[in-house]
Design a protein around this motif. Structure first.
Motif, PDB file in Angstrom:
ATOM      1  N   THR A 125     -39.502  34.031  33.883  1.00 15.09           N
ATOM      2  CA  THR A 125     -38.233  33.736  33.215  1.00 15.09           C
ATOM      3  C   THR A 125     -37.663  32.471  33.871  1.00 15.09           C
ATOM      4  O   THR A 125     -38.189  32.019  34.890  1.00 15.09           O
ATOM      5  CB  THR A 125     -37.221  34.892  33.386  1.00 15.09           C
ATOM      6  OG1 THR A 125     -36.744  34.896  34.737  1.00 15.09           O
ATOM      7  CG2 THR A 125     -37.853  36.238  33.051  1.00 15.09           C
ATOM      8  N   PRO A 126     -36.589  31.900  33.329  1.00 15.62           N
ATOM      9  CA  PRO A 126     -35.981  30.722  33.973  1.00 15.62           C
ATOM     10  C   PRO A 126     -35.257  31.061  35.273  1.00 15.62           C
ATOM     11  O   PRO A 126     -34.796  30.171  35.976  1.00 15.62           O
ATOM     12  CB  PRO A 126     -34.981  30.224  32.919  1.00 15.62           C
ATOM     13  CG  PRO A 126     -35.330  30.917  31.651  1.00 15.62           C
ATOM     14  CD  PRO A 126     -35.957  32.204  32.040  1.00 15.62           C
ATOM     15  N   TYR A 127     -35.162  32.348  35.592  1.00 11.33           N
ATOM     16  CA  TYR A 127     -34.358  32.782  36.736  1.00 11.33           C
ATOM     17  C   TYR A 127     -35.236  33.082  37.945  1.00 11.33           C
ATOM     18  O   TYR A 127     -36.293  33.698  37.831  1.00 11.33           O
ATOM     19  CB  TYR A 127     -33.535  34.011  36.351  1.00 11.33           C
ATOM     20  CG  TYR A 127     -32.843  33.851  35.029  1.00 11.33           C
ATOM     21  CD1 TYR A 127     -31.747  32.995  34.901  1.00 11.33           C
ATOM     22  CD2 TYR A 127     -33.307  34.507  33.893  1.00 11.33           C
ATOM     23  CE1 TYR A 127     -31.120  32.814  33.679  1.00 11.33           C
ATOM     24  CE2 TYR A 127     -32.697  34.334  32.663  1.00 11.33           C
ATOM     25  CZ  TYR A 127     -31.600  33.479  32.561  1.00 11.33           C
ATOM     26  OH  TYR A 127     -30.988  33.289  31.352  1.00 11.33           O
ATOM     27  N   SER A 128     -34.760  32.672  39.112  1.00 16.58           N
ATOM     28  CA  SER A 128     -35.516  32.842  40.341  1.00 16.58           C
ATOM     29  C   SER A 128     -35.751  34.312  40.654  1.00 16.58           C
ATOM     30  O   SER A 128     -34.812  35.111  40.704  1.00 16.58           O
ATOM     31  CB  SER A 128     -34.763  32.184  41.497  1.00 16.58           C
ATOM     32  OG  SER A 128     -35.394  32.446  42.730  1.00 16.58           O
ATOM     33  N   PRO A 177     -31.950  39.305  42.753  1.00 14.39           N
ATOM     34  CA  PRO A 177     -32.246  37.957  42.272  1.00 14.39           C
ATOM     35  C   PRO A 177     -31.210  37.451  41.282  1.00 14.39           C
ATOM     36  O   PRO A 177     -30.250  38.155  40.953  1.00 14.39           O
ATOM     37  CB  PRO A 177     -33.595  38.151  41.575  1.00 14.39           C
ATOM     38  CG  PRO A 177     -33.478  39.522  40.979  1.00 14.39           C
ATOM     39  CD  PRO A 177     -32.675  40.325  41.986  1.00 14.39           C
ATOM     40  N   GLY A 178     -31.422  36.248  40.782  1.00 15.32           N
ATOM     41  CA  GLY A 178     -30.574  35.718  39.729  1.00 15.32           C
ATOM     42  C   GLY A 178     -31.073  36.193  38.377  1.00 15.32           C
ATOM     43  O   GLY A 178     -32.205  36.649  38.242  1.00 15.32           O
ATOM     44  N   GLY A 179     -30.200  36.101  37.378  1.00 12.23           N
ATOM     45  CA  GLY A 179     -30.617  36.373  36.012  1.00 12.23           C
ATOM     46  C   GLY A 179     -30.596  37.823  35.582  1.00 12.23           C
ATOM     47  O   GLY A 179     -31.033  38.136  34.471  1.00 12.23           O
ATOM     48  N   VAL A 180     -30.088  38.737  36.413  1.00 11.86           N
ATOM     49  CA  VAL A 180     -30.104  40.159  36.042  1.00 11.86           C
ATOM     50  C   VAL A 180     -29.232  40.406  34.806  1.00 11.86           C
ATOM     51  O   VAL A 180     -29.662  41.061  33.852  1.00 11.86           O
ATOM     52  CB  VAL A 180     -29.633  41.052  37.213  1.00 11.86           C
ATOM     53  CG1 VAL A 180     -29.699  42.528  36.820  1.00 11.86           C
ATOM     54  CG2 VAL A 180     -30.481  40.800  38.447  1.00 11.86           C
TER      55      VAL A 180
END
Length: 256
Positions: A125-128, A177-180
């Motif tokens: 995904t774009p999120y780390s 993480p990011g993006g949750v």
């Protein structure tokens, strides 16, 4: 092999940021290692057990002194006593975090999905450090929870939202993480697995979605339980590759 040589090898093939938390937290990098311990957290109990086991080096995934970079450390009775314990142990403690996540195959996500044993495909995904897992066969949140308890040994699992509708696209957001929230809002993703959650944001979104008849679930595994199997897989890979002894040391979940 020296601790510094092992660190160099374990970082090969990664694209971690230049400023990284993957630094030595204690001990001498030039120390010769004969026995390595791998764990999630260098808890007081883990350090004591590692010393009893004759461990020369401890590879951890998360901070030792309650600060992401282990630099802004409060000087309290807890930190002072823990630092003394670690120094007296003589163990080299190295954090292996960024270089595990920032590689073609995120080693933590790889380990979690490997031991879960669900067949499918991991997609970026774009999120780390957040991924999408496409299941070969649909699975409900309750069925997934049963696997988590049996295969990952998770003792404190929380579910918000739908429990019984089959799902094929899972958000794999292990740790913090990011993006949750972004993956939870993605209409094509039905279940989001994560380590920690802001309840007023993530859990309430999933609860409202379910009340509206939308197939949406948040599964909060706990931080340790959501990443430790990546460290367990690391230990297995090291056992197969290196001549020194590698031991996986379970730190346990943080809540009683």
């Amino acid at each position: 092999m020296k601790a510094s040589e092992l660190i160099k090898e374990l970082c090969e093939g990664a694209f971690a940021p230049e400023v990284t938390c993957d630094t030595i937290k204690a001990g001498d990098a030039e120390k010769e290692i004969k026995r390595v311990g791998v764990t999630m957290f260098a808890t007081v109990d883990v350090v004591r057990r590692a010393k009893e086991m004759g461990v020369d080096m401890l590879i951890v995934h998360e901070p030792t002194y309650y600060d992401h970079m282990d630099t802004d450390i409060p000087k309290t009775s807890v930190t002072v006593a823990k630092k003394q314990l670690i120094e007296e142990s003589g163990i080299v403690i190295w954090r292996y975090h960024d270089n595990m996540h920032y590689r073609v195959a995120d080693m933590i996500t790889e380990g979690e999905m490997h031991y879960l044993g669900i067949k499918g495909e991991i997609k970026r995904t774009p999120y780390s450090a957040s991924y999408v897992f496409e299941c070969d066969e649909p699975i409900t949140a309750n069925a997934l929870a049963k696997i988590m308890r049996e295969e990952l040994g998770i003792k404190h699992l929380r579910i918000s939202g739908e429990e019984n509708k089959p799902s094929k696209r899972l958000g794999a957001c292990f740790g913090t993480p990011g993006g949750v929230f972004e993956l939870l809002c993605d209409e094509s993703i039905e279940i989001v697995m994560t380590g920690e959650a802001c309840e007023w944001k993530l859990a309430e979104y999933a609860r409202d979605a379910c009340a509206l008849g939308i197939n949406k679930t948040l599964m909060v595994m706990g931080h340790v339980a959501s990443e430790r199997d990546g460290m367990r897989l690391l230990a297995e890979k090291m056992k197969a590759k290196y001549p020194f002894e590698t031991i996986y040391i379970e730190c346990g979940e943080v809540y009683n």
